[in-house]
Design a protein around this motif. Structure first.
Motif, PDB file in Angstrom:
ATOM      1  N   ASP A 532      21.038  31.887 -32.496  1.00 24.65           N
ATOM      2  CA  ASP A 532      20.545  31.559 -33.663  1.00 24.65           C
ATOM      3  C   ASP A 532      19.040  30.714 -33.730  1.00 24.65           C
ATOM      4  O   ASP A 532      19.216  29.772 -33.311  1.00 24.65           O
ATOM      5  CB  ASP A 532      21.237  30.934 -34.560  1.00 24.65           C
ATOM      6  N   PRO A 533      17.990  31.499 -34.050  1.00 19.48           N
ATOM      7  CA  PRO A 533      16.798  30.815 -33.984  1.00 19.48           C
ATOM      8  C   PRO A 533      16.606  29.696 -34.850  1.00 19.48           C
ATOM      9  O   PRO A 533      15.746  28.650 -34.835  1.00 19.48           O
ATOM     10  CB  PRO A 533      15.410  31.652 -34.346  1.00 19.48           C
ATOM     11  N   ASN A 534      17.333  29.500 -35.971  1.00 13.59           N
ATOM     12  CA  ASN A 534      17.455  28.486 -36.718  1.00 13.59           C
ATOM     13  C   ASN A 534      18.696  27.437 -36.633  1.00 13.59           C
ATOM     14  O   ASN A 534      18.955  26.773 -37.458  1.00 13.59           O
ATOM     15  CB  ASN A 534      17.620  29.030 -38.175  1.00 13.59           C
ATOM     16  N   TYR A 535      19.085  27.482 -35.325  1.00 11.52           N
ATOM     17  CA  TYR A 535      20.100  26.699 -34.878  1.00 11.52           C
ATOM     18  C   TYR A 535      19.910  25.330 -34.992  1.00 11.52           C
ATOM     19  O   TYR A 535      18.567  25.006 -34.588  1.00 11.52           O
ATOM     20  CB  TYR A 535      20.738  27.167 -33.526  1.00 11.52           C
ATOM     21  N   THR A 536      20.570  24.337 -35.523  1.00 13.21           N
ATOM     22  CA  THR A 536      20.577  22.886 -35.606  1.00 13.21           C
ATOM     23  C   THR A 536      21.595  22.360 -35.129  1.00 13.21           C
ATOM     24  O   THR A 536      22.903  22.857 -35.272  1.00 13.21           O
ATOM     25  CB  THR A 536      20.008  22.354 -36.766  1.00 13.21           C
ATOM     26  N   ARG A 556      19.773  14.704 -34.075  1.00 15.61           N
ATOM     27  CA  ARG A 556      19.527  16.179 -34.740  1.00 15.61           C
ATOM     28  C   ARG A 556      18.603  17.015 -33.747  1.00 15.61           C
ATOM     29  O   ARG A 556      17.512  16.478 -33.580  1.00 15.61           O
ATOM     30  CB  ARG A 556      18.874  16.031 -36.073  1.00 15.61           C
ATOM     31  N   ALA A 558      17.005  20.722 -32.647  1.00 11.38           N
ATOM     32  CA  ALA A 558      16.224  21.992 -33.253  1.00 11.38           C
ATOM     33  C   ALA A 558      15.662  22.802 -31.855  1.00 11.38           C
ATOM     34  O   ALA A 558      15.469  22.243 -30.831  1.00 11.38           O
ATOM     35  CB  ALA A 558      15.268  22.151 -34.236  1.00 11.38           C
ATOM     36  N   LYS A 561      12.005  28.952 -29.522  1.00 18.79           N
ATOM     37  CA  LYS A 561      12.181  30.261 -28.599  1.00 18.79           C
ATOM     38  C   LYS A 561      11.019  31.176 -28.458  1.00 18.79           C
ATOM     39  O   LYS A 561      10.303  31.095 -29.103  1.00 18.79           O
ATOM     40  CB  LYS A 561      13.334  31.215 -29.418  1.00 18.79           C
ATOM     41  N   THR A 567      15.525  30.243 -25.338  1.00 13.91           N
ATOM     42  CA  THR A 567      15.203  28.821 -25.646  1.00 13.91           C
ATOM     43  C   THR A 567      14.246  28.281 -24.663  1.00 13.91           C
ATOM     44  O   THR A 567      14.392  28.122 -23.383  1.00 13.91           O
ATOM     45  CB  THR A 567      16.249  28.042 -25.769  1.00 13.91           C
ATOM     46  N   THR A 570      13.713  22.360 -26.771  1.00 14.76           N
ATOM     47  CA  THR A 570      14.354  21.575 -27.861  1.00 14.76           C
ATOM     48  C   THR A 570      13.701  20.481 -28.181  1.00 14.76           C
ATOM     49  O   THR A 570      12.976  19.812 -27.280  1.00 14.76           O
ATOM     50  CB  THR A 570      15.939  21.496 -27.427  1.00 14.76           C
TER      51      THR A 570
END
Length: 976
Positions: A532-536, A556, A558, A561, A567, A570
């Motif tokens: 998921d590109p919006n993964y947090t 936190r 994020a 990619k 990925t 990060t």
């Protein structure tokens, strides 16, 4: 004789002819030339010996001495050897009386020639007549010497007497003659060689320079070209007409008329010559080439041109270069005019020569407005003018100008713009004639950078205030990049840890708590593998500060990619939540403590209510039971049963009194007491109570303050504590009772909300028994809670003690270590001098600090942090350690040199006593203060500490801690 010798010598002239023929091999085959020259000299010697002058049988004279001398002088070693071998062989063949003299003469004359050749550095061609004569004279002296040496004595003298004069007159002169002939041949050969080399050099030069020569005979219209001209024009010499018209056919059609006109006009007008550039068309490949021609006319006596001589040069490359240069010049001019950068050309005085359109647009001036004006006076800000003009003037003199620098300008509208300049001087024969500069307007960029810096500063401040740091992780290189706030969180700097970048393993080793490092690695792996590109991700884990303290971090995460969804990076924000976590832990502890207090309060109210009602019931039971017992005869069978009823009622009454004590509802009869006297009065009874296997020790303060309490109840409370202590030491031990004055400050009160700060009298009861677990300690004062076997106790003893202390306005605490023992501390307000909370303010107490280094060793994190922060506020340089092993590592491995060690006594891995013992092996004068929840007397005995050991009891107030630290640091070091 003279005629025969002269005829023999005449043969030598033939040598020069044969030598000349051999010289044809000299250039290309120098080795063969020396061999053939040796053969020529040898053959000549043989010819001379074939028609000699016979002086006597076996004795003859010929020209061999001259030949072999010249062979050595002009031919060198190889030539001389060959000539000697041939001449010697023939002379040996002739034999006779003079054979040995003849052979010796051949060898000796050859050596004379070689010797003079070496002496004159192999240059016989430069010898003059005198030197040649000297060579001949030396050779023939050797010849006469050989006659004297090898002929019979009588014959030798007679022979030499007869022949020495004609030999010395004719043979040296013949040597000179032959030398001159050979010199002439050598000089001729060298001249021819130089001519050939010059011709070859000319041809090579013409080929390299693409220059050829030509000659036109006008009378016969005959044109002659050099080889290079044929190559330039691409013409085969065999197919060329060798006429002027044939040449014109090769000229480019568009240039033919102009070339013909220039030539014919120069001839017709009798000019000295002409010069022209034109194109030609090569017939071999059809290529068009550019040539440059120059001609000189040769005239007759009447001034008419009869012959033209000139050269032609292929200038195609130069023409192409000029065309390319012109195109480049036009391109550069176009680029300068259309480029979105300032272009300024100045003369050597700094006046404007040229501007481009961008310069006009940015400055607001047109070229016509500023041309011929000083750039510096017109556009440089007044405050910067002296500096910039001085730099330009100094650079003009030295010829070296700063290639790049930043300098603002003032536009026509008065606005100041920031320009970054690239500069270069224009030079003519090394002299500065002007300068050109390209300027980039960076005003908006600098304003944006300033806004960005302000934004970054605000963001950094916000992150700093939020205890947060930023980081990035490059997956491909396994590299973390952190900002300054990140390192600030960990109480270090990028310089101290080696930079802003580190690998994941290094990050885990330096900053992650060892038990949480696998969790961090696993969550990082999940983030990298997330699709998921919006993964947090939000993660909380423990960290280790640079000083070794453990904290908590919220992370936190994020992702970034690539186009394939992998990925590549990060990034995230770390927030230090140690204070929040500890505050939450403290809140939970206080809530639990409050709940415990509320539970005890509720139980107390319940127990009090039950005891009150139960007392009423027991009053009835005991009343009627006593009445019935008084009315029964002594021999009544019911008397025993009634007595048991009365006894049971009395025991129940005792229990109700204990419940009333816990609920703090029993009637008190308080008195002003000296606890020391109370304890001394109980001492005899206590020693009988505890038995012989338990040693009792008293440590009573001499200046103990009075307390207001019920002596009977207080005795009962002490007796309960003593009984419990004895039960904890079934196999014996030691029991300590101590008293002292103390104070409880706001720091202690903050963690014990049911206590008021002020001055207290402390009564401590310590045993060396089996101790209690934290779970047992949490419930120790609850009614009916007991750890004893069933039937061995009611569980109301400590509940009663708790109630008596609380009802007396005091506070009770317990400190215990499993296997070490237990200490109960009762704090009773000091009567007559109790200081209320409103007056006990730490700010009013004068605390003396210092700058020494203090090592705080404590396994309880809250106590360690409290002591470290307090001593740091007093100015000390504090280093915290979690246990004795870590403290030793800091001193022995990291070079820590503490002035004072403040250490807990009971710790895991290594206790305080063992730590101090190991320290004093290398640091015998190390100053130490122990901390313990036990009393000073009890811990000194339990750990076998030195009686002079300085100890501060937990809980300690900060003023006492400050005083003891300063007291010990101010003591001089003793050597005993």
């Amino acid at each position: 004789m003279y005629v025969a010798l002269i005829q023999n010598v005449a043969l030598l002239v033939a040598v020069s002819t044969l030598y000349s023929l051999a010289s044809r091999l000299r250039g290309k085959h120098p080795g063969w030339f020396k061999v053939i020259a040796g053969l020529v000299f040898g053959a000549t010697a043989v010819a001379g010996m074939a028609m000699p002058f016979h002086y006597a049988p076996g004795i003859m004279y010929d020209g061999r001495s001259i030949v072999v001398t010249m062979a050595g002088l002009f031919g060198g070693p190889l030539t001389a050897v060959i000539a000697v071998v041939i001449a010697g062989a023939y002379r040996a063949l002739l034999a006779g009386a003079g054979v040995w003299a003849g052979l010796a003469t051949i060898v000796g004359c050859a050596l004379i020639g070689l010797g003079f050749r070496r002496f004159w550095k192999n240059q016989p061609v430069h010898l003059d007549v005198l030197r040649l004569y000297l060579v001949g004279l030396a050779a023939h002296i050797v010849m006469i010497a050989c006659q004297l040496a090898f002929l019979p004595r009588d014959r030798a003298l007679a022979t030499v007497e007869d022949i020495w004069l004609p030999v010395m007159l004719i043979y040296p002169a013949a040597t000179v003659l032959m030398g001159i002939l050979l010199q002439l041949e050598d000089r001729r050969w060298h001249a021819e060689r130089k001519l050939v080399e010059s011709q070859e050099l000319l041809v090579q030069s013409q080929s390299i320079g693409r220059v050829g020569s030509w000659e036109l005979d006008l009378e016969h219209n005959r044109l002659r070209w050099s080889d290079e001209v044929y190559r330039i024009f691409g013409v085969d010499p065999g197919n060329f007409g060798n006429s002027y018209e044939a040449f014109l056919e090769l000229v480019h059609p568009d240039d033919r008329e102009a070339v013909n006109e220039v030539y014919t006009q120069s001839v017709a007008e009798g000019q000295d010559g002409y010069e022209i550039e034109h194109r030609i068309v090569r017939p071999d490949n059809g290529e068009t080439r550019f040539v440059h021609e120059r001609c000189t006319h040769v005239k007759d006596a009447k001034g008419r041109v009869i012959r033209s001589v000139g050269f032609v040069q292929d200038i195609t490359r130069r023409k192409q270069g000029e065309e390319e240069l012109e195109r480049a010049k036009q391109f550069a001019q176009s680029l300068v005019q259309t480029a979105n950068v300032i272009f300024v050309q100045l003369d050597q005085e700094g006046k404007v020569v040229n501007l481009n359109k961008a310069a006009e647009a940015i400055t607001g001036y047109t070229l016509e407005e500023v041309k011929g004006k000083s750039w510096f006076e017109t556009l440089v800000p007044k405050e910067r003018y002296p500096e910039v003009w001085e730099m330009f003037a100094r650079a003009s003199e030295s010829g070296a100008i700063p290639q790049s620098f930043e300098n603002p300008i003032v536009t026509k509208s008065g606005e100041e713009r920031d320009i970054v300049w690239q500069n270069s001087f224009l030079l003519d024969n090394g002299k500065v004639t002007g300068a050109i500069s390209f300027g980039i307007d960076v005003t908006e960029r600098k304003r944006a950078e300033e806004r960005l810096k302000e934004s970054e500063a605000r963001l950094s401040l916000a992150l700093q205030m939020a205890h947060a740091g930023h980081w990035e992780y490059d997956v491909a290189t396994d590299t973390f990049t952190f900002n300054d706030n990140f390192y600030r969180i960990f109480r270090t700097t990028a310089q101290e840890v080696g930079g802003y970048k580190m690998t994941s393993s290094e990050y885990a080793r330096r900053f992650c708590h060892p038990e949480d490092a696998p969790l961090v690695a696993e969550e990082t792996r999940k983030a990298i593998e997330a699709t998921d590109p919006n993964y947090t991700q939000h993660l909380v884990h423990r960290i280790v500060y640079a000083d070794g303290e453990v904290g908590y971090m919220a992370v936190r995460i994020a992702l970034i990619k690539d186009a394939q969804g992998r990925t590549v990076k990060t990034y995230g924000v770390n927030q230090n939540i140690t204070d929040q976590v500890r505050a939450e832990q403290e809140r939970v502890r206080l809530v639990e403590q409050l709940q415990q207090a509320q539970k005890l309060e509720s139980i107390g109210r319940l127990a009090g209510g039950i005891a009150h009602d139960f007392n009423n019931i027991l009053s009835v039971i005991l009343g009627y039971g006593t009445s019935v017992l008084g009315q029964l005869p002594a021999d009544s069978p019911l008397r025993e049963e009634v007595e048991e009823i009365v006894k049971a009622g009395e025991r129940a009454a005792a229990l109700t009194r204990q419940l009333l004590a816990f609920s703090r509802k029993q009637a008190l009869q308080p008195e002003l007491l000296d606890l020391n006297n109370l304890i001394r009065n109980l001492e005899k009874m206590l020693r009988r109570l505890i038995g012989e296997n338990i040693a009792l020790e008293l440590s009573l303060s001499d200046d103990l303050g009075p307390v207001l309490a019920d002596p009977g109840l207080l005795e009962q409370a002490i007796m309960n504590l003593i009984v419990n202590a004895c039960d904890a030491m079934p196999t014996g031990g030691r029991l300590f009772i101590s008293t002292s004055n103390t104070s409880l400050d706001s720091t202690y009160v903050a963690t014990h909300p049911d206590v008021n700060p002020g001055e207290y009298v402390l009564l401590a009861v310590t045993d060396t028994g089996h101790g209690m677990t934290p779970e047992v300690q949490a419930r120790i004062f609850e009614p009916f809670f007991t750890t004893k076997e069933k039937g061995s106790g009611t569980g109301l003893g400590l509940s009663m003690v708790y109630g008596i202390v609380k009802q007396s306005g005091g506070h009770i605490s317990v400190y215990s270590e499993v296997g070490k023992g237990t200490t109960f501390k009762i704090y009773l307000p000091r009567a007559g001098s109790f200081v209320p909370a409103a007056s006990l303010n730490e700010a009013e107490v004068t605390l003396v600090g210092g700058t020494e280094c203090v090592l705080v060793v404590e396994d309880d994190e809250a106590v360690r942090k409290l002591a470290a922060e307090f001593l740091s506020r007093l100015g000390y340089k504090v280093t915290p350690a979690r246990d004795g092993a870590e403290a030793l590592g800091m001193i022995h491995e990291q070079g820590l040199d503490p002035d004072l060690v403040l250490t807990d006594v009971v710790m895991p891995i290594m206790n305080g006593k063992d730590l101090v013992e190991q320290l004093r092996q290398t640091r015998p004068h190390q100053k130490v203060i122990y901390m313990s929840g036990y009393t000073e007397k009890a811990i000194a005995h339990a750990m076998d500490l030195d009686p002079n050991t300085l100890l501060i009891e937990k809980p300690f107030n900060l003023s006492d801690l400050a005083a003891k630290v300063r007291q010990l640091l101010d003591q001089p070091v003793t050597n005993n």
